[in-house]
Design a protein around this motif. Structure first.
Motif, PDB file in Angstrom:
ATOM      1  N   ALA A   9       0.828  -1.207   0.000  1.00 23.14           N
ATOM      2  CA  ALA A   9       0.000   0.000   0.000  1.00 23.14           C
ATOM      3  C   ALA A   9       0.863   1.257   0.000  1.00 23.14           C
ATOM      4  O   ALA A   9       1.974   1.281   0.539  1.00 23.14           O
ATOM      5  CB  ALA A   9      -0.918  -0.009   1.220  1.00 23.14           C
ATOM      6  N   LEU A  10       0.323   2.298  -0.601  1.00 20.82           N
ATOM      7  CA  LEU A  10       0.966   3.609  -0.571  1.00 20.82           C
ATOM      8  C   LEU A  10       0.833   4.175   0.836  1.00 20.82           C
ATOM      9  O   LEU A  10      -0.111   3.855   1.564  1.00 20.82           O
ATOM     10  CB  LEU A  10       0.273   4.536  -1.578  1.00 20.82           C
ATOM     11  N   ARG A  11       1.771   5.046   1.239  1.00 23.70           N
ATOM     12  CA  ARG A  11       1.776   5.531   2.625  1.00 23.70           C
ATOM     13  C   ARG A  11       1.991   7.040   2.674  1.00 23.70           C
ATOM     14  O   ARG A  11       2.737   7.608   1.884  1.00 23.70           O
ATOM     15  CB  ARG A  11       2.846   4.811   3.445  1.00 23.70           C
ATOM     16  N   PRO A  71      -6.474  10.131   9.391  1.00 23.93           N
ATOM     17  CA  PRO A  71      -5.721   8.875   9.284  1.00 23.93           C
ATOM     18  C   PRO A  71      -6.632   7.736   8.834  1.00 23.93           C
ATOM     19  O   PRO A  71      -7.855   7.888   8.773  1.00 23.93           O
ATOM     20  CB  PRO A  71      -5.234   8.654  10.716  1.00 23.93           C
ATOM     21  N   GLY A  72      -6.020   6.607   8.529  1.00 24.38           N
ATOM     22  CA  GLY A  72      -6.790   5.427   8.154  1.00 24.38           C
ATOM     23  C   GLY A  72      -6.372   4.890   6.807  1.00 24.38           C
ATOM     24  O   GLY A  72      -5.383   5.330   6.215  1.00 24.38           O
ATOM     25  N   VAL A 103      -2.670   6.076   5.871  1.00 17.68           N
ATOM     26  CA  VAL A 103      -2.311   7.406   6.359  1.00 17.68           C
ATOM     27  C   VAL A 103      -2.212   7.371   7.881  1.00 17.68           C
ATOM     28  O   VAL A 103      -3.141   6.932   8.566  1.00 17.68           O
ATOM     29  CB  VAL A 103      -3.352   8.454   5.910  1.00 17.68           C
ATOM     30  N   GLU A 104      -1.087   7.839   8.406  1.00 17.72           N
ATOM     31  CA  GLU A 104      -0.846   7.890   9.847  1.00 17.72           C
ATOM     32  C   GLU A 104      -1.126   9.291  10.380  1.00 17.72           C
ATOM     33  O   GLU A 104      -0.901  10.287   9.688  1.00 17.72           O
ATOM     34  CB  GLU A 104       0.609   7.519  10.154  1.00 17.72           C
TER      35      GLU A 104
END
Length: 401
Positions: free
Chosen positions: A294-296, A359-360, A383-384
């Motif tokens: 996954a992209l981050r 986030p999520g 997403v953090e």
């Protein structure tokens, strides 16, 4: 001097047939005109662009003056694997540059879906589907070295939608196994653009639908701007290549396998006639951008999403987010704003700017949801950061009533 291809590398059963079909198809694509230059003349009847000179003819000075490159600085861009972007400046410093890049064609067996065993002999630039993202600035020169290893089964070339003339450079970059060519073109139009292999005729969709395409981003020298001229910037790039595959199947619906690149040519052409892909995926395979892949990003980061589709229309959507600014190819025009879903015309690339606020796990999908949920056109962005209840809050958890 063009290298003479060893006839032993081109058995009639495969390479000879493919070469013949490519040459005939290329001639049809170019309207029957033949392509110029001693290399093409030595190798046979490739198509000719009428405005170019025959082999051995002097080029009139008035028609082809020497290009003055004295004001350019040479730099080399190291291309990287998708979904990443090469190191680059968002706002250009100094004068225009000659940006040197190398693309090596690679024909490799690619697993599209591990669950079903679907695989294809992918035709690639630098081994990746999509080909690497190239980033330059308006006014720069792109100097491409394209190499086709002697081990290849096919001829390849490249058509840059961002360039001007000679079929996007496709007429000047035909390389047979064991050959290389160098092409230089000026980036005169800012925006995001497709590039792809285009040998001619039916070989064009065959190569494109086997993964041989990518994107060029030509940034304005002073960077991206909103419609009022305010500067826009990004913290990272997500480069997404949407790929439609058309895999032949047996009578029982099992995907066919082949011993070498090109063996599937006739059956793939037949499958493509349906205009119905068996797979529509991001970055070459089902799950290429989900799970561990996954992209981050982080809350507060601004991401530029570059989405390329070389063959079919697409309608990307970021579930839980938006397109704050959307450029449908051209950076010369004001961006669209606040888009829920954006449109990628077949044979184009778009750029979308979004700042993550929650986030999520976000799903980035082709909002033809059949393609997203069934054919594979889905990516995830993890997403953090801290949750903002003002934007969304679960007031009551699911319960019986």
């Amino acid at each position: 001097m063009s290298k003479q291809i060893n006839p032993g590398l081109l058995p009639t059963s495969r390479r000879g047939i493919l070469r013949g079909s490519m040459l005939a198809g290329a001639a049809a694509w170019a309207g029957g005109a033949a392509l110029a230059g001693p290399a093409q003349a030595k190798r046979g009847a490739l198509p000719r662009v009428p405005s170019l000179q025959k082999s051995g003819e002097a080029v009139p000075e008035a028609a082809s003056p020497a290009v003055d490159l004295s004001g350019y600085t040479r730099v080399r861009q190291e291309l990287v694997a998708p979904p990443f972007a090469p190191e680059h400046e968002q706002v250009a410093t100094g004068g225009p540059k000659i940006v040197e890049i190398t693309l090596e064609t690679e024909e490799r067996l690619l697993t599209i879906d591990e669950d079903t065993g679907a695989e294809i002999w992918a035709l690639t630039y630098n081994g990746w589907v999509p080909g690497p993202l190239i980033v330059v600035h308006e006014g720069d020169m792109v100097e491409l070295t394209i190499r086709n290893p002697v081990s290849s089964m096919m001829e390849h070339n490249i058509d840059f939608h961002a360039s001007t003339g000679a079929l996007g450079g496709g007429a000047l970059t035909h390389v047979f196994p064991g050959e290389e060519a160098v092409l230089r073109w000026k980036a005169t139009k800012p925006g995001c653009f497709t590039y792809h292999c285009a040998p001619g005729g039916a070989m064009i969709p065959y190569h494109v639908c086997h993964g041989m395409n990518g994107a060029v981003m030509v940034l304005p020298r002073d960077g991206l701007k909103d419609r009022d001229g305010n500067a826009l910037s990004y913290d990272r790039i997500f480069y997404i290549g949407e790929q439609d595959f058309y895999l032949p199947v047996d009578e029982d619906g099992t995907y066919k396998t082949y011993a070498a690149a090109g063996d599937d040519y006739a059956e793939s052409i037949e499958a493509m006639r349906s205009l119905t892909p068996t797979h529509s995926v991001f970055n070459g395979a089902v799950g290429a951008l989900t799970g561990e892949n996954a992209l981050r990003a982080n809350v507060g980061e601004t991401v530029l999403m570059v989405h390329n589709q070389a063959n079919r229309d697409s309608r990307p959507h970021l579930i839980g987010g938006h397109g704050n600014y959307v450029w449908e190819s051209s950076f010369s025009d004001p961006p669209l704003t606040g888009m829920e879903t954006w449109f990628v015309r077949g044979g184009s690339a778009v750029a979308v700017l979004y700042t993550f606020e929650q986030p999520g796990v976000y799903a980035y999908v082709n909002h033809n949801l059949i393609e997203a949920a069934i054919l594979g056109a889905t990516a995830h962005v993890v997403v953090e950061g801290a949750w903002n209840n003002e934007l969304m809050e679960q007031v009551v958890a699911p319960r019986a009533f």
